[in-house]
Design a protein around this motif. Structure first.
Motif, PDB file in Angstrom:
ATOM      1  N   ALA A  27       0.832  -1.210   0.000  1.00 43.48           N
ATOM      2  CA  ALA A  27       0.000   0.000   0.000  1.00 43.48           C
ATOM      3  C   ALA A  27       0.866   1.259   0.000  1.00 43.48           C
ATOM      4  O   ALA A  27       0.557   2.243  -0.674  1.00 43.48           O
ATOM      5  CB  ALA A  27      -0.924  -0.005   1.216  1.00 43.48           C
ATOM      6  N   SER A  28       1.976   1.216   0.736  1.00 42.56           N
ATOM      7  CA  SER A  28       2.881   2.368   0.788  1.00 42.56           C
ATOM      8  C   SER A  28       3.521   2.613  -0.569  1.00 42.56           C
ATOM      9  O   SER A  28       3.649   3.761  -1.006  1.00 42.56           O
ATOM     10  CB  SER A  28       3.957   2.126   1.849  1.00 42.56           C
ATOM     11  N   ALA A  29       3.906   1.539  -1.252  1.00 37.89           N
ATOM     12  CA  ALA A  29       4.545   1.683  -2.556  1.00 37.89           C
ATOM     13  C   ALA A  29       3.597   2.264  -3.592  1.00 37.89           C
ATOM     14  O   ALA A  29       4.022   2.974  -4.507  1.00 37.89           O
ATOM     15  CB  ALA A  29       5.064   0.327  -3.029  1.00 37.89           C
ATOM     16  N   LEU A  30       2.293   1.988  -3.433  1.00 39.44           N
ATOM     17  CA  LEU A  30       1.296   2.519  -4.368  1.00 39.44           C
ATOM     18  C   LEU A  30       0.852   3.941  -4.006  1.00 39.44           C
ATOM     19  O   LEU A  30       0.067   4.542  -4.735  1.00 39.44           O
ATOM     20  CB  LEU A  30       0.069   1.597  -4.399  1.00 39.44           C
ATOM     21  N   GLY A  31       1.329   4.465  -2.886  1.00 40.73           N
ATOM     22  CA  GLY A  31       0.964   5.817  -2.465  1.00 40.73           C
ATOM     23  C   GLY A  31      -0.419   5.912  -1.867  1.00 40.73           C
ATOM     24  O   GLY A  31      -1.023   7.000  -1.879  1.00 40.73           O
ATOM     25  N   ASN A  32      -0.922   4.798  -1.306  1.00 41.39           N
ATOM     26  CA  ASN A  32      -2.280   4.798  -0.747  1.00 41.39           C
ATOM     27  C   ASN A  32      -2.331   5.215   0.716  1.00 41.39           C
ATOM     28  O   ASN A  32      -3.411   5.360   1.281  1.00 41.39           O
ATOM     29  CB  ASN A  32      -2.907   3.398  -0.896  1.00 41.39           C
ATOM     30  N   VAL A  33      -1.189   5.373   1.357  1.00 40.83           N
ATOM     31  CA  VAL A  33      -1.151   5.731   2.785  1.00 40.83           C
ATOM     32  C   VAL A  33      -0.864   7.224   2.900  1.00 40.83           C
ATOM     33  O   VAL A  33       0.256   7.671   2.636  1.00 40.83           O
ATOM     34  CB  VAL A  33      -0.076   4.918   3.526  1.00 40.83           C
ATOM     35  N   ARG A  34      -1.869   7.974   3.304  1.00 45.27           N
ATOM     36  CA  ARG A  34      -1.704   9.430   3.404  1.00 45.27           C
ATOM     37  C   ARG A  34      -2.047   9.981   4.776  1.00 45.27           C
ATOM     38  O   ARG A  34      -1.412  10.919   5.254  1.00 45.27           O
ATOM     39  CB  ARG A  34      -2.575  10.127   2.348  1.00 45.27           C
ATOM     40  N   TRP A  35      -3.070   9.426   5.430  1.00 44.34           N
ATOM     41  CA  TRP A  35      -3.528  10.002   6.697  1.00 44.34           C
ATOM     42  C   TRP A  35      -3.457   9.003   7.846  1.00 44.34           C
ATOM     43  O   TRP A  35      -3.100   9.370   8.956  1.00 44.34           O
ATOM     44  CB  TRP A  35      -4.965  10.528   6.584  1.00 44.34           C
ATOM     45  N   MET A  36      -3.810   7.751   7.591  1.00 42.83           N
ATOM     46  CA  MET A  36      -3.803   6.733   8.635  1.00 42.83           C
ATOM     47  C   MET A  36      -3.021   5.516   8.142  1.00 42.83           C
ATOM     48  O   MET A  36      -3.084   5.166   6.963  1.00 42.83           O
ATOM     49  CB  MET A  36      -5.235   6.304   8.999  1.00 42.83           C
ATOM     50  N   PRO A  37      -2.264   4.861   9.040  1.00 42.37           N
ATOM     51  CA  PRO A  37      -1.507   3.673   8.620  1.00 42.37           C
ATOM     52  C   PRO A  37      -2.430   2.511   8.258  1.00 42.37           C
ATOM     53  O   PRO A  37      -3.524   2.370   8.809  1.00 42.37           O
ATOM     54  CB  PRO A  37      -0.664   3.342   9.864  1.00 42.37           C
ATOM     55  N   GLU A  38      -1.986   1.696   7.324  1.00 45.40           N
ATOM     56  CA  GLU A  38      -2.747   0.526   6.881  1.00 45.40           C
ATOM     57  C   GLU A  38      -1.894  -0.732   7.063  1.00 45.40           C
ATOM     58  O   GLU A  38      -0.742  -0.759   6.658  1.00 45.40           O
ATOM     59  CB  GLU A  38      -3.152   0.661   5.410  1.00 45.40           C
ATOM     60  N   GLY A  39      -2.492  -1.750   7.677  1.00 46.59           N
ATOM     61  CA  GLY A  39      -1.762  -3.011   7.872  1.00 46.59           C
ATOM     62  C   GLY A  39      -0.496  -2.814   8.679  1.00 46.59           C
ATOM     63  O   GLY A  39       0.602  -3.146   8.220  1.00 46.59           O
ATOM     64  N   ILE A  40      -0.643  -2.295   9.886  1.00 45.65           N
ATOM     65  CA  ILE A  40       0.516  -1.918  10.710  1.00 45.65           C
ATOM     66  C   ILE A  40       1.429  -3.118  10.975  1.00 45.65           C
ATOM     67  O   ILE A  40       0.977  -4.197  11.372  1.00 45.65           O
ATOM     68  CB  ILE A  40       0.040  -1.310  12.041  1.00 45.65           C
ATOM     69  N   HIS A  41       2.720  -2.911  10.758  1.00 46.36           N
ATOM     70  CA  HIS A  41       3.746  -3.909  11.099  1.00 46.36           C
ATOM     71  C   HIS A  41       5.069  -3.167  11.288  1.00 46.36           C
ATOM     72  O   HIS A  41       5.233  -2.022  10.845  1.00 46.36           O
ATOM     73  CB  HIS A  41       3.878  -4.951   9.975  1.00 46.36           C
ATOM     74  N   PHE A  42       5.999  -3.824  11.975  1.00 44.75           N
ATOM     75  CA  PHE A  42       7.276  -3.184  12.300  1.00 44.75           C
ATOM     76  C   PHE A  42       8.462  -3.968  11.744  1.00 44.75           C
ATOM     77  O   PHE A  42       9.599  -3.752  12.164  1.00 44.75           O
ATOM     78  CB  PHE A  42       7.416  -3.033  13.822  1.00 44.75           C
ATOM     79  N   SER A  43       8.182  -4.849  10.809  1.00 44.93           N
ATOM     80  CA  SER A  43       9.265  -5.655  10.238  1.00 44.93           C
ATOM     81  C   SER A  43      10.241  -4.812   9.421  1.00 44.93           C
ATOM     82  O   SER A  43      11.398  -5.190   9.241  1.00 44.93           O
ATOM     83  CB  SER A  43       8.687  -6.776   9.367  1.00 44.93           C
ATOM     84  N   ASN A  44       9.774  -3.677   8.913  1.00 44.01           N
ATOM     85  CA  ASN A  44      10.676  -2.806   8.151  1.00 44.01           C
ATOM     86  C   ASN A  44      11.889  -2.408   8.979  1.00 44.01           C
ATOM     87  O   ASN A  44      13.027  -2.419   8.498  1.00 44.01           O
ATOM     88  CB  ASN A  44       9.941  -1.545   7.690  1.00 44.01           C
ATOM     89  N   TYR A  45      11.634  -2.043  10.235  1.00 42.95           N
ATOM     90  CA  TYR A  45      12.736  -1.591  11.094  1.00 42.95           C
ATOM     91  C   TYR A  45      13.677  -2.744  11.421  1.00 42.95           C
ATOM     92  O   TYR A  45      14.907  -2.571  11.448  1.00 42.95           O
ATOM     93  CB  TYR A  45      12.181  -0.953  12.365  1.00 42.95           C
ATOM     94  N   ALA A  46      13.107  -3.923  11.675  1.00 38.71           N
ATOM     95  CA  ALA A  46      13.942  -5.079  11.981  1.00 38.71           C
ATOM     96  C   ALA A  46      14.862  -5.416  10.814  1.00 38.71           C
ATOM     97  O   ALA A  46      16.045  -5.748  11.009  1.00 38.71           O
ATOM     98  CB  ALA A  46      13.057  -6.271  12.325  1.00 38.71           C
ATOM     99  N   GLU A  47      14.359  -5.298   9.594  1.00 33.40           N
ATOM    100  CA  GLU A  47      15.160  -5.646   8.426  1.00 33.40           C
ATOM    101  C   GLU A  47      16.133  -4.536   8.047  1.00 33.40           C
ATOM    102  O   GLU A  47      17.261  -4.809   7.628  1.00 33.40           O
ATOM    103  CB  GLU A  47      14.237  -5.976   7.250  1.00 33.40           C
ATOM    104  N   VAL A  48      15.708  -3.280   8.208  1.00 26.83           N
ATOM    105  CA  VAL A  48      16.599  -2.168   7.862  1.00 26.83           C
ATOM    106  C   VAL A  48      17.797  -2.122   8.804  1.00 26.83           C
ATOM    107  O   VAL A  48      18.925  -1.820   8.379  1.00 26.83           O
ATOM    108  CB  VAL A  48      15.822  -0.838   7.891  1.00 26.83           C
ATOM    109  N   PHE A  49      17.583  -2.454  10.086  1.00 26.20           N
ATOM    110  CA  PHE A  49      18.707  -2.446  11.024  1.00 26.20           C
ATOM    111  C   PHE A  49      19.734  -3.530  10.707  1.00 26.20           C
ATOM    112  O   PHE A  49      20.847  -3.497  11.240  1.00 26.20           O
ATOM    113  CB  PHE A  49      18.205  -2.615  12.462  1.00 26.20           C
ATOM    114  N   GLN A  50      19.365  -4.474   9.867  1.00 20.24           N
ATOM    115  CA  GLN A  50      20.296  -5.514   9.465  1.00 20.24           C
ATOM    116  C   GLN A  50      21.064  -5.151   8.197  1.00 20.24           C
ATOM    117  O   GLN A  50      21.914  -5.922   7.748  1.00 20.24           O
ATOM    118  CB  GLN A  50      19.536  -6.825   9.241  1.00 20.24           C
ATOM    119  N   LEU A  51      20.779  -3.988   7.626  1.00 17.41           N
ATOM    120  CA  LEU A  51      21.502  -3.566   6.431  1.00 17.41           C
ATOM    121  C   LEU A  51      22.975  -3.386   6.745  1.00 17.41           C
ATOM    122  O   LEU A  51      23.351  -2.898   7.820  1.00 17.41           O
ATOM    123  CB  LEU A  51      20.919  -2.260   5.888  1.00 17.41           C
TER     124      LEU A  51
END
Length: 306
Positions: free
Chosen positions: A50-74
């Motif tokens: 949804a974020s890649a399609l630009g559909n998230v503007r005001w409220m989060p959709e499908g909340i998850h925190f895996s992005n941070y877990a994976e980015v910290f492993q970069l």
């Protein structure tokens, strides 16, 4: 009496209208300043498709925190965080102390060659040797691929010295006269009398310096090729340019599990960019509330008076 009452009612109505307009304008300005950060945060914790399609503007959709877990492993991110925090802390402390001492000394009429040295420092605000001569100087001094290239060139900042000098000149001269009568030398006067009373202006200098140190990446680009000395901002610059390959690498890191990874949590170039941006931006935002009570007083009392 009737005329006076009418005038009071008109003035009251005018004040109310002004207050409404005033608050409305400031709320809109606050919203314009805060929304970009809010946008980054809600997109970093929303479903990546949804974020890649630009559909998230005001409220989060499908909340998850895996992005941070994976980015910290970069690769390189933890070390870059250490380098950035180190340069910010050490560089800010060095700049604050140098600005405080030089600003104090340039306010002393007894300083030998005070006007010359003050102008010698201030003129560097307007004239620079240029990129190539500066690089040659840094290389000759052995500062290329050296952590101290992040600190030493920024210790003496003419603008901060002007702020501190003006602040010191606004302080009562009787403080120094009383200390001198008690036998205090110039170093004791600075550390025991003036430095403890410089908190507002030094907090202002600290904010400016910390933000500049944290956000700087051009010095890494010019002077550093050692990956262990990369800063967060430089890595952000690299990650944004390499977001597509990083996203693919993150998806492939799951091995056989890749086929069952949800599109909502699998990394995309947009999720890489946004998550790294949040990680880099958020820490420096928290500095302002800590120093806010000193900031306005310091910048006003240290302002250059014509």
């Amino acid at each position: 009496m009737t005329t006076m009452s009418t005038g009071i009612r008109r003035r009251g109505a005018g004040d109310l209208f002004f207050a409404i307009v005033n608050y409305t304008v400031f709320v809109l300005l606050a919203f314009l300043c805060a929304y970009p950060f809010y946008f980054l945060i809600i997109n970093s914790i929303s479903a990546n498709d949804a974020s890649a399609l630009g559909n998230v503007r005001w409220m989060p959709e499908g909340i998850h925190f895996s992005n941070y877990a994976e980015v910290f492993q970069l690769n390189g991110l933890p070390m870059a965080a250490v380098v950035t925090i180190g340069r910010t802390v050490i560089g800010t402390v060095a700049t604050v102390l140098a600005s405080a001492f030089l600003g104090f000394m340039f306010s002393q009429n007894k300083m030998w060659g005070r006007k010359f040295w003050y102008r010698f420092v201030i003129i560097t605000m307007y004239f620079s040797a240029g990129l190539i001569p500066v690089f040659i100087v840094m290389k000759t001094l052995g500062l290329t691929n050296n952590f101290w290239v992040y600190v030493l060139p920024f210790v003496v900042q003419p603008f901060f010295i002007i702020l501190v000098k003006t602040y010191v000149e606004a302080m009562p001269e009787s403080l120094q006269e009383a200390a001198e009568m008690d036998g205090a030398n110039i170093v004791q006067i600075f550390f025991r009398i003036y430095l403890p009373n410089m908190t507002p202006i030094l907090a202002t200098v600290a904010i400016f310096s910390a933000v500049a140190q944290w956000n700087s990446f051009q010095d890494t680009l010019i002077y550093v090729t050692d990956q262990s000395l990369y800063t967060l901002q430089y890595l952000l610059y690299m990650f944004i340019n390499q977001a597509n390959s990083l996203a693919q690498a993150a998806q492939n890191s799951g091995g056989n599990l890749t086929s069952i990874i949800s599109a909502a949590t699998s990394q995309t170039p947009t999720s890489i960019r946004i998550t790294v941006s949040v990680i880099v931006v958020l820490p420096i935002i928290f500095i302002y509330p800590l120093f806010q009570r000193f900031f306005v007083k310091g910048i006003m009392l240290g302002a250059v008076k014509g």
